[in-house]
Design an enzyme around this catalytic site. Sequence first.
Site, PDB file in Angstrom:
ATOM      1  N   HIS A 282      -0.995  -2.230  11.033  1.00 12.33           N
ATOM      2  CA  HIS A 282      -1.199  -1.415  12.239  1.00 12.33           C
ATOM      3  C   HIS A 282      -1.661  -2.326  13.368  1.00 12.33           C
ATOM      4  O   HIS A 282      -2.535  -3.171  13.163  1.00 12.33           O
ATOM      5  CB  HIS A 282      -2.302  -0.375  12.037  1.00 12.33           C
ATOM      6  CG  HIS A 282      -1.998   0.658  10.999  1.00 12.33           C
ATOM      7  ND1 HIS A 282      -1.007   1.603  11.137  1.00 12.33           N
ATOM      8  CD2 HIS A 282      -2.580   0.903   9.800  1.00 12.33           C
ATOM      9  CE1 HIS A 282      -0.997   2.389  10.066  1.00 12.33           C
ATOM     10  NE2 HIS A 282      -1.924   1.987   9.235  1.00 12.33           N
TER      11      HIS A 282
ATOM     12  N   TYR B 286     -11.729   1.145  13.947  1.00 16.45           N
ATOM     13  CA  TYR B 286     -10.970   1.190  12.690  1.00 16.45           C
ATOM     14  C   TYR B 286     -11.885   0.826  11.527  1.00 16.45           C
ATOM     15  O   TYR B 286     -11.916   1.506  10.495  1.00 16.45           O
ATOM     16  CB  TYR B 286      -9.821   0.188  12.807  1.00 16.45           C
ATOM     17  CG  TYR B 286      -8.776   0.242  11.725  1.00 16.45           C
ATOM     18  CD1 TYR B 286      -7.630   1.009  11.877  1.00 16.45           C
ATOM     19  CD2 TYR B 286      -8.912  -0.504  10.567  1.00 16.45           C
ATOM     20  CE1 TYR B 286      -6.652   1.030  10.907  1.00 16.45           C
ATOM     21  CE2 TYR B 286      -7.940  -0.492   9.589  1.00 16.45           C
ATOM     22  CZ  TYR B 286      -6.807   0.276   9.758  1.00 16.45           C
ATOM     23  OH  TYR B 286      -5.836   0.290   8.786  1.00 16.45           O
TER      24      TYR B 286
ATOM     25  N   HIS C  60       0.873  -1.191   0.000  1.00 14.33           N
ATOM     26  CA  HIS C  60       0.000   0.000   0.000  1.00 14.33           C
ATOM     27  C   HIS C  60       0.902   1.231   0.000  1.00 14.33           C
ATOM     28  O   HIS C  60       1.906   1.276   0.722  1.00 14.33           O
ATOM     29  CB  HIS C  60      -0.872  -0.056   1.256  1.00 14.33           C
ATOM     30  CG  HIS C  60      -1.804   1.080   1.460  1.00 14.33           C
ATOM     31  ND1 HIS C  60      -2.373   1.796   0.427  1.00 14.33           N
ATOM     32  CD2 HIS C  60      -2.302   1.633   2.604  1.00 14.33           C
ATOM     33  CE1 HIS C  60      -3.181   2.721   0.928  1.00 14.33           C
ATOM     34  NE2 HIS C  60      -3.139   2.652   2.243  1.00 14.33           N
TER      35      HIS C  60
HETATM   36 FE1  FEO Z   1      -4.023   3.309   4.251  1.00 13.05          FE
HETATM   37 FE2  FEO Z   1      -2.283   2.567   7.059  1.00 13.05          FE
HETATM   38  O1  FEO Z   1      -2.601   3.434   5.455  1.00 13.05           O
END
Ligand code: FEO
Length: 409
Positions: free
Chosen positions: A226, A193, A79
């Site tokens: 993340h 999220y 990404h």
């Molecule tokens: Fe879409 Fe964690 O960036």
Amino acid sequence: MKRKITSNVHWVGKIDWELTQFHGNEYSTHKGSSYNSYLIEEEKVVLIDTVWAPFAEEFVENLSKEIDLSSIDYIIANHAEIDHSGALPELMKHIPDVPIYCSANGKKSLKGIHHQDWNFRTVKTGDTLDIGNGKQLVFIEAPMLHWPDSMFTYLTQDNVLFSNDAFGQHYASEFLFNDLVDQEELHSESIKYYANILTPFSPLVTRKINEVLALKVPVDMIATSHGVIWRDNPTQIVEKYLEWADAYQENRISIVYDTMWGGTRRIAEAISQGIKEADPEVDVRLFNSARRDKNDVITEIFRSKALILGSPTINKGILTSIAALLEEMKGLRFRGKKAAAFGPYGWSGEAASLLTKALEDSGFEVVSEGLKTLWEPDEKILEEAKTYGHEFAKKTKKRNLISSSINSI
Ligand code: FEO
């Protein structure tokens, strides 16, 4: 520092305990975050993603203490967003010719962000890369989860799915794995999220997950970009995503309002009382949008079956915290939720109809005409608000069923 994931896979990312806002000031990160980068050392050495730009020098310095940078054979950019590609410019100063594997959209995005003509190798779903010792990387494009360039990479034999943003959480933890952290915190950051980032792409989430499940490949770990790595029952988060993508709702009603002198709050409370009297089991919650964190409120709305919005009329419009929330919801496009609006006023009185229209435009099913009340609420108005809540509870008692495409796994 390098931390072991499997025998030849290590985490080499950055835990950001200081982060309080992400995407500029668009996403509150009460628990910090992490930018997960992974190093695979087989016959070939592979780096998967990097970290956010402010940590670029630190990242490259740490990495160079672990391995000779010139030993890196391949870089995978799942990404292009700057929180994952941010250290590429610093890294590529040292290894300018190393190929960067990414989707075609990834190449466009990386070039658009970094303005560098690196050695890009574009890949499509099903393409593979041999890394020695009988292992391969398999690429799976995941467009709009959550950018057009997003991609997953699967490591055979170790059965690790590097999913980038998908299944992630903005959650700093030194524990690294899902089974070692506070489960309530993990759930709360995971659903926040999803609600704030992935909601608009829910139909694509369902489709992509089913596509990956159809491959019938074993997944022992989901290594996100993340938060923590899902190693204990990793499909639990996949199951949650299927649930959340399917017009998710709990037996909750959110009443979100802003108020200047307390009148709108008192009406909100009276509506709440009416709802509670009519349906004692429903979990009704009130939020002053000017005083609560926007992303937390969005998460509460995501979890609700219905929403009531309230604002007084000001300058023929609505209060700014509610306007900001509506702008966010217009983009998120929640599905299968019922709604209504109320708006106290002194003279012109546009708020209730403006809120009603905005809710409709955002995809809510408005089930009651907006409640307009004149000046400060007196006992009669509060009684009227209570009755309004009573009726709303009756209209929202049953789940608003919409077509479901969920598949069991
Ligand atoms: Fe879409 Fe964690 O960036």
